[in-house]
Design a protein around this motif. Structure first.
Motif, short mmCIF file in Angstrom:
data_model
loop_
_atom_site.label_atom_id
_atom_site.label_comp_id
_atom_site.label_asym_id
_atom_site.label_seq_id
_atom_site.Cartn_x
_atom_site.Cartn_y
_atom_site.Cartn_z
N PRO A 404 40.07 20.74 18.23
CA PRO A 404 39.54 20.03 17.06
C PRO A 404 38.11 19.52 17.31
O PRO A 404 37.65 19.47 18.45
CB PRO A 404 40.50 18.86 16.90
CG PRO A 404 40.90 18.56 18.32
CD PRO A 404 40.95 19.89 19.04
N LEU A 405 37.44 19.16 16.23
CA LEU A 405 36.14 18.50 16.35
C LEU A 405 36.38 17.01 16.46
O LEU A 405 36.73 16.35 15.48
CB LEU A 405 35.27 18.80 15.12
CG LEU A 405 33.92 18.06 15.09
CD1 LEU A 405 33.01 18.56 16.20
CD2 LEU A 405 33.25 18.22 13.73
N LYS A 406 36.23 16.48 17.66
CA LYS A 406 36.43 15.05 17.86
C LYS A 406 35.16 14.31 17.50
O LYS A 406 34.07 14.64 17.96
CB LYS A 406 36.84 14.75 19.30
CG LYS A 406 37.38 13.33 19.48
CD LYS A 406 38.18 13.20 20.76
CE LYS A 406 38.94 11.88 20.78
NZ LYS A 406 39.80 11.76 21.96
N VAL A 407 35.30 13.30 16.67
CA VAL A 407 34.15 12.55 16.17
C VAL A 407 33.91 11.30 17.01
O VAL A 407 32.79 11.04 17.45
CB VAL A 407 34.37 12.17 14.69
CG1 VAL A 407 33.22 11.29 14.18
CG2 VAL A 407 34.49 13.42 13.84
N ASN A 408 34.97 10.52 17.22
CA ASN A 408 34.85 9.25 17.93
C ASN A 408 35.74 9.24 19.16
O ASN A 408 36.89 9.65 19.11
CB ASN A 408 35.24 8.10 16.99
CG ASN A 408 34.44 8.12 15.71
OD1 ASN A 408 33.22 8.14 15.73
ND2 ASN A 408 35.12 8.12 14.57
N LYS A 409 35.20 8.76 20.26
CA LYS A 409 35.94 8.74 21.51
C LYS A 409 36.44 7.32 21.80
O LYS A 409 37.34 6.83 21.15
CB LYS A 409 35.06 9.29 22.63
CG LYS A 409 34.67 10.77 22.41
CD LYS A 409 33.69 11.27 23.43
CE LYS A 409 34.33 11.55 24.77
NZ LYS A 409 33.39 12.17 25.73
N SER A 410 35.84 6.65 22.75
CA SER A 410 36.26 5.30 23.12
C SER A 410 35.57 4.27 22.22
O SER A 410 34.42 4.47 21.80
CB SER A 410 35.91 5.04 24.59
OG SER A 410 36.27 3.75 24.98
N SER A 411 36.27 3.16 21.92
CA SER A 411 35.70 2.11 21.06
C SER A 411 36.16 0.74 21.54
O SER A 411 37.20 0.60 22.18
CB SER A 411 36.14 2.30 19.60
OG SER A 411 35.75 3.54 19.09
N THR A 412 35.36 -0.26 21.19
CA THR A 412 35.76 -1.64 21.42
C THR A 412 35.09 -2.49 20.35
O THR A 412 34.10 -2.09 19.74
CB THR A 412 35.37 -2.12 22.83
OG1 THR A 412 35.96 -3.40 23.09
CG2 THR A 412 33.86 -2.23 23.00
N VAL A 413 35.63 -3.69 20.09
CA VAL A 413 35.09 -4.55 19.04
C VAL A 413 35.02 -5.98 19.55
O VAL A 413 35.87 -6.43 20.32
CB VAL A 413 35.96 -4.45 17.76
CG1 VAL A 413 37.37 -4.96 18.02
CG2 VAL A 413 35.32 -5.18 16.59
N TYR A 414 33.98 -6.68 19.11
CA TYR A 414 33.82 -8.08 19.52
C TYR A 414 32.95 -8.79 18.49
O TYR A 414 31.86 -8.32 18.15
CB TYR A 414 33.16 -8.18 20.90
CG TYR A 414 33.03 -9.59 21.42
CD1 TYR A 414 34.03 -10.17 22.18
CD2 TYR A 414 31.89 -10.35 21.15
CE1 TYR A 414 33.92 -11.47 22.65
CE2 TYR A 414 31.77 -11.65 21.61
CZ TYR A 414 32.78 -12.21 22.37
OH TYR A 414 32.68 -13.51 22.83
N GLY A 415 33.43 -9.91 17.97
CA GLY A 415 32.62 -10.75 17.09
C GLY A 415 32.10 -10.07 15.85
O GLY A 415 30.98 -10.35 15.41
#
Length: 503
Positions: A404-415
């Motif tokens: 597949p065409l992967k768009v987003n890999k690793s993510s994190t969120v803060y504030g």
């Protein structure tokens, strides 16, 4: 003296022939780099393709016009238009940009932006004087001369301001996948060697970083945030009579959680205590788990009815009874409801928001603790439909038949800020750099707005496997190293103010 003054138009013409000829040739010789520089402009990045070509063409046309007496006046007017545009552009950079990009190459590469502005103003004045002298020689009326110069300056300034305003709108709201890189977005602070390359970040609490390792799932590794001291201890479960397949660890003050969604079971223990007790068993199978607090949890699971990914919540009542709620309408099916809905469930503890970012399409879903969708956002690429090729098997399940065409890999969120490792290259970006680095795009989660991007370079040809943000620090697992980066103040200011403007 009079003869010298009369020669000013010719001297000016020769000067700008040399200046624009050199400028055009240097851009042509290193066109890719020139285009990248324009793409990184905080004012004109959306129009990098158009401006990179048109600037060279205009400069060469001006050189030809200035070279002949019959077209010299026209060439001086064109030179004034271009120099005035450059001057307004530099003025906007210095006064209305949140960051100042690197200076362009060429003949002026050793000047800073203030010196550029001074040089351009002098050139603009010189051109106005040359035009006045040449027009007077042709007996042009003063009122018409003033009108021509004023109109040209207004047109030149208006063009640059228009490009700036529309570029800002497209970058923030309607991005055509042109990234804007934040200068000195991160600065490496410290790296700590790890004993294996299988570690992952399990949490950050009270100036301590907690690491888990699927190869040793009952070992909790603690590292201080200066990355100087590290320790490990073994955790004990109150019940191990299960066929574990994927025991994971998460830490949220004052507890740590061990869980395996294939059993399914959840254990909880106090951070200072090595014994973890069962708090949920056989309530809901899951493949992703987020503790919202000590009694509420968010999951991603598979619906029994249609075999599609759905989100779920579990709440432990005082009577020790567990209440499970399924939210089947949040993740939207496009093809199979599994591969096309795959993604990462995150939790922003500063904002009490759940975030689901899809892996194979550019969609971001922002929810509150009660799974009420607050925002439907998207990343800057244009992949709205997951590009996955699947085949339905006789048992009703699906199988992926092509990569597949992967768009987003690793993510994190803060504030209220989402840090996303993208898997797609944007316009005017170097393929060579992409081979040597990971790219992190930054977004707001309270509305649709892309804030900027930065590179994290590989370590020994290994890229990011895990990341987490805490305040002004970005922590990464790359290979067998835990690495700490210091975030730019432009980024960290956005946490407290909630007004993260274009970085």
């Amino acid at each position: 003296m009079k003869n010298v003054i009369l020669k000013i138009p010719n001297i000016t013409s020769y000067f700008f022939i040399l200046l624009f000829c050199y400028a055009a040739i240097s851009k042509i010789m290193d066109f890719e780099n020139f285009q990248v520089q324009i793409a990184q402009s905080p004012l004109l990045s959306t129009y990098a393709g158009l401006i990179s070509y048109s600037t060279i063409i205009i400069e060469l046309i001006i050189v030809i016009a200035l070279s002949f007496l019959r077209t010299r006046l026209l060439g001086l007017y064109a030179s004034l238009f271009l120099m005035a545009a450059f001057t307004i552009y530099i003025y906007l950079i210095l006064n209305y940009s949140d960051f100042i990009p690197c200076s362009c190459g060429g003949i002026l590469q050793n000047m800073n932006w203030t010196q550029h502005l001074t040089f351009n103003i002098i050139c603009t004045i010189l051109l106005i004087v040359a035009i006045i002298l040449l027009e007077r020689k042709r007996s042009t009326r003063t009122s018409r001369l003033i009108s021509n110069i004023s109109l040209l300056l207004i047109l030149s300034s208006g063009t640059v301001v228009y490009l700036f305003l529309t570029s800002e709108h497209m970058i923030k709201k309607e991005n055509n996948f042109t990234r804007r890189f934040i200068p000195t977005a991160v600065m490496k602070s410290k790296a700590l060697p790890l004993s294996a390359d299988s570690y992952y970040l399990a949490g950050i609490e009270n100036e301590k970083i907690y690491l888990g390792d699927p190869k040793s799932p009952l070992i909790l590794t603690t590292v201080d945030t200066t990355l100087i001291r590290a320790s490990a201890r073994k955790l004990t479960l109150d019940n191990t009579h299960y066929q574990f397949r994927n025991v994971q660890l998460q830490v949220q003050k004052p507890y740590y959680y061990l869980y395996d969604g294939t059993v399914p079971v959840i254990y909880r223990g106090r951070i200072k205590d090595s014994i973890a007790k069962t708090i949920s068993y056989n309530e809901v199978y899951f493949n992703q788990f987020i503790p919202l607090d000590s009694t509420q949890f968010a999951f991603r699971t598979i619906a029994t009815k249609n075999k599609q990914f759905i989100l779920a919540g579990l709440k432990l009542e005082k009577s020790r009874r567990a209440v499970v709620n399924l939210y089947a309408n949040i993740l939207k099916k496009q093809k199979d409801g599994i591969f096309d809905s795959d993604g990462k469930l995150l939790y922003d503890r500063k904002k009490s928001n759940l975030i689901y970012i899809h892996s194979y399409r550019n969609q971001i879903i922002v929810m509150n603790n009660d799974f009420k969708v607050q925002h439907q956002l998207h990343t800057i690429d244009t992949t709205t439909i997951a590009r996955v090729k699947i085949r339905k098997l006789t048992n009703g399940s699906y199988k992926m038949v092509a990569p597949p065409l992967k768009v987003n890999k690793s993510s994190t969120v803060y504030g209220g800020i989402l840090f996303n490792q993208s898997n797609l290259i944007g316009k005017h970006e170097s393929p060579q750099t992409w081979k040597r680095a990971s790219i992190i795009d930054i977004y707001r989660t309270d509305k649709q707005e892309y804030l900027g991007s930065f590179y994290i370079y590989n370590r020994n040809d290994v890229s990011i496997s895990n990341m987490m943000v805490n305040g002004s620090s970005l922590y990464l697992i790359i290979g067998n190293e835990l690495i700490k980066y210091k975030l730019n103040k432009k980024i960290t200011d956005s946490y407290s103010t909630g007004k993260a403007e274009n970085l």
